[in-house]
Design a protein around this motif. Structure first.
Motif, PDB file in Angstrom:
ATOM      1  N   ARG A  29       0.265   4.336   6.276  1.00 39.78           N
ATOM      2  CA  ARG A  29      -1.191   4.133   6.163  1.00 39.78           C
ATOM      3  C   ARG A  29      -1.970   5.305   6.759  1.00 39.78           C
ATOM      4  O   ARG A  29      -3.022   5.125   7.370  1.00 39.78           O
ATOM      5  CB  ARG A  29      -1.606   2.802   6.818  1.00 39.78           C
ATOM      6  CG  ARG A  29      -0.910   1.592   6.209  1.00 39.78           C
ATOM      7  CD  ARG A  29      -1.351   0.311   6.864  1.00 39.78           C
ATOM      8  NE  ARG A  29      -0.550  -0.833   6.443  1.00 39.78           N
ATOM      9  CZ  ARG A  29      -0.902  -1.707   5.512  1.00 39.78           C
ATOM     10  NH1 ARG A  29      -2.056  -1.561   4.898  1.00 39.78           N
ATOM     11  NH2 ARG A  29      -0.142  -2.731   5.205  1.00 39.78           N
ATOM     12  N   GLU A  34      -0.472  10.066   2.629  1.00 39.16           N
ATOM     13  CA  GLU A  34      -0.812   9.665   1.262  1.00 39.16           C
ATOM     14  C   GLU A  34      -0.970  10.880   0.359  1.00 39.16           C
ATOM     15  O   GLU A  34      -0.400  10.940  -0.738  1.00 39.16           O
ATOM     16  CB  GLU A  34      -2.123   8.873   1.260  1.00 39.16           C
ATOM     17  CG  GLU A  34      -2.023   7.478   1.832  1.00 39.16           C
ATOM     18  CD  GLU A  34      -3.364   6.773   1.828  1.00 39.16           C
ATOM     19  OE1 GLU A  34      -3.383   5.559   2.078  1.00 39.16           O
ATOM     20  OE2 GLU A  34      -4.392   7.430   1.570  1.00 39.16           O
ATOM     21  N   TYR A  53      -0.912  -1.491  -0.736  1.00 33.69           N
ATOM     22  CA  TYR A  53      -2.049  -1.686   0.178  1.00 33.69           C
ATOM     23  C   TYR A  53      -3.166  -0.756  -0.298  1.00 33.69           C
ATOM     24  O   TYR A  53      -2.905   0.223  -1.018  1.00 33.69           O
ATOM     25  CB  TYR A  53      -1.662  -1.349   1.623  1.00 33.69           C
ATOM     26  CG  TYR A  53      -1.508   0.129   1.873  1.00 33.69           C
ATOM     27  CD1 TYR A  53      -2.548   0.871   2.439  1.00 33.69           C
ATOM     28  CD2 TYR A  53      -0.341   0.795   1.514  1.00 33.69           C
ATOM     29  CE1 TYR A  53      -2.415   2.234   2.630  1.00 33.69           C
ATOM     30  CE2 TYR A  53      -0.211   2.154   1.701  1.00 33.69           C
ATOM     31  CZ  TYR A  53      -1.245   2.871   2.261  1.00 33.69           C
ATOM     32  OH  TYR A  53      -1.126   4.218   2.447  1.00 33.69           O
ATOM     33  N   GLU A  56      -5.929   4.655   2.122  1.00 34.36           N
ATOM     34  CA  GLU A  56      -6.932   5.064   3.104  1.00 34.36           C
ATOM     35  C   GLU A  56      -7.910   6.063   2.485  1.00 34.36           C
ATOM     36  O   GLU A  56      -9.095   6.074   2.805  1.00 34.36           O
ATOM     37  CB  GLU A  56      -6.241   5.702   4.322  1.00 34.36           C
ATOM     38  CG  GLU A  56      -5.251   4.786   5.038  1.00 34.36           C
ATOM     39  CD  GLU A  56      -5.932   3.619   5.715  1.00 34.36           C
ATOM     40  OE1 GLU A  56      -7.049   3.794   6.229  1.00 34.36           O
ATOM     41  OE2 GLU A  56      -5.348   2.513   5.712  1.00 34.36           O
ATOM     42  N   GLN A 119      -7.472  -2.818   7.243  1.00 37.65           N
ATOM     43  CA  GLN A 119      -6.423  -3.829   7.130  1.00 37.65           C
ATOM     44  C   GLN A 119      -7.036  -5.144   6.652  1.00 37.65           C
ATOM     45  O   GLN A 119      -7.173  -6.106   7.407  1.00 37.65           O
ATOM     46  CB  GLN A 119      -5.708  -4.006   8.471  1.00 37.65           C
ATOM     47  CG  GLN A 119      -5.287  -2.713   9.135  1.00 37.65           C
ATOM     48  CD  GLN A 119      -4.394  -1.878   8.243  1.00 37.65           C
ATOM     49  OE1 GLN A 119      -3.612  -2.410   7.473  1.00 37.65           O
ATOM     50  NE2 GLN A 119      -4.504  -0.566   8.329  1.00 37.65           N
TER      51      GLN A 119
END
Length: 285
Positions: A29, A34, A53, A56, A119
């Protein structure tokens, strides 16, 4: 978190059945991870991608020029206009709260890693818990404590994860005689850490403390653990996600050539349910 382990394993098995290979990358994360991973992916003939997910960096795909099919698997509260398999953290919080209120637990603690705004699922589970307590006439903030490392482990230099996080936070709550009768953990591994902290403190489960986890992973079924947990259908979600992506990959070019081919997105949601085991019971008067 075993939830992701179970999901990715199911995804890899289904991809193999359909003649594909699934590669997994852990970004932790972190934005720089990423970006680095997506740059690597863009250099290889990868047919599609899953995000488990919300990234970010919301501009990440545009920055690397990604144009292949994408499937997202995360909380339904996230704004999204692409194919998605939705989880409902709010509903999970609600069904756990309803169970604990029925058992007479008026003050509980939710133990989680950080509640940082990115989150979303953790925040939505907290909101679901508090919404039900408020509906039953309780003060939501006082009846559902949000316990994270930021509040409970400020003196710890290296923040633990999983089992150790649950153990340490629960141990501190018990030692200061926090007036709670039930613990809810954001996942099953944290819940097992809570269980051991309760046992090491000389307390009983569920007579002194009820404990509930999330995700109903394989360990929750073990006879010596018997953890009440919310089933999120990780394996089924993973297989369905692969099926959707492969249909997009194999049908994309063909469908785009048809004048009447429909344009839209796919949304799939499995409703969670609570699997009640021996770790929860009536509040002792």
């Amino acid at each position: 978190n075993l939830y992701y382990v179970h999901m990715v394993e199911a995804m890899q098995r289904r991809a193999k059945e359909l003649g594909y290979t699934l590669m997994m990358f852990n970004t932790f994360r972190e934005i720089h991870q990423e970006t680095r991973i997506m740059q690597v992916c863009s250099q290889f003939p990868i047919s599609g991608i899953f995000f488990l997910y919300p990234p970010e960096n919301s501009m990440l795909l545009q920055q690397v020029g990604w144009s292949k099919p994408i499937i997202r698997i995360y909380d339904k509260d996230v704004q999204n206009d692409t194919d998605i398999l939705e989880l409902d953290g709010f509903r999970i919080g609600r069904i756990i709260a309803e169970h604990l209120i029925e058992l007479g637990h008026e003050r509980i603690a939710l133990i989680s890693s950080t509640f940082a705004t990115s989150q979303v699922t953790r925040i939505r589970r907290l909101e679901g818990l508090r919404a039900v307590y408020q509906e039953h006439g309780y003060d939501p903030a006082q009846s559902v404590l949000a316990c994270s490392p930021e509040q409970e482990l400020q003196d710890v230099k290296v923040i633990p994860e999983g089992y150790e996080l649950g153990y340490l936070i629960a141990k501190r709550l018990i030692e200061r005689n926090e007036n709670v009768t039930a613990f809810v953990a954001i996942n099953d591994m944290i819940a097992i850490g809570v269980m051991d902290a309760v046992i090491d403190a000389g307390k009983r489960i569920p007579q002194d403390y009820s404990i509930c986890g999330c995700d109903n992973t394989s360990v929750s079924k073990y006879r010596g653990i018997s953890l009440t947990s919310a089933e999120s259908y990780a394996r089924q979600t993973g297989r369905e996600a692969v099926d959707i992506l492969v249909r997009k990959i194999e049908g994309g070019n063909r469908l785009s050539q048809l004048e009447d081919s429909p344009d839209g997105i796919t949304r799939v949601e499995y409703f969670p349910k609570l699997i009640i085991r021996r770790s929860t019971g009536p509040r002792q008067k």
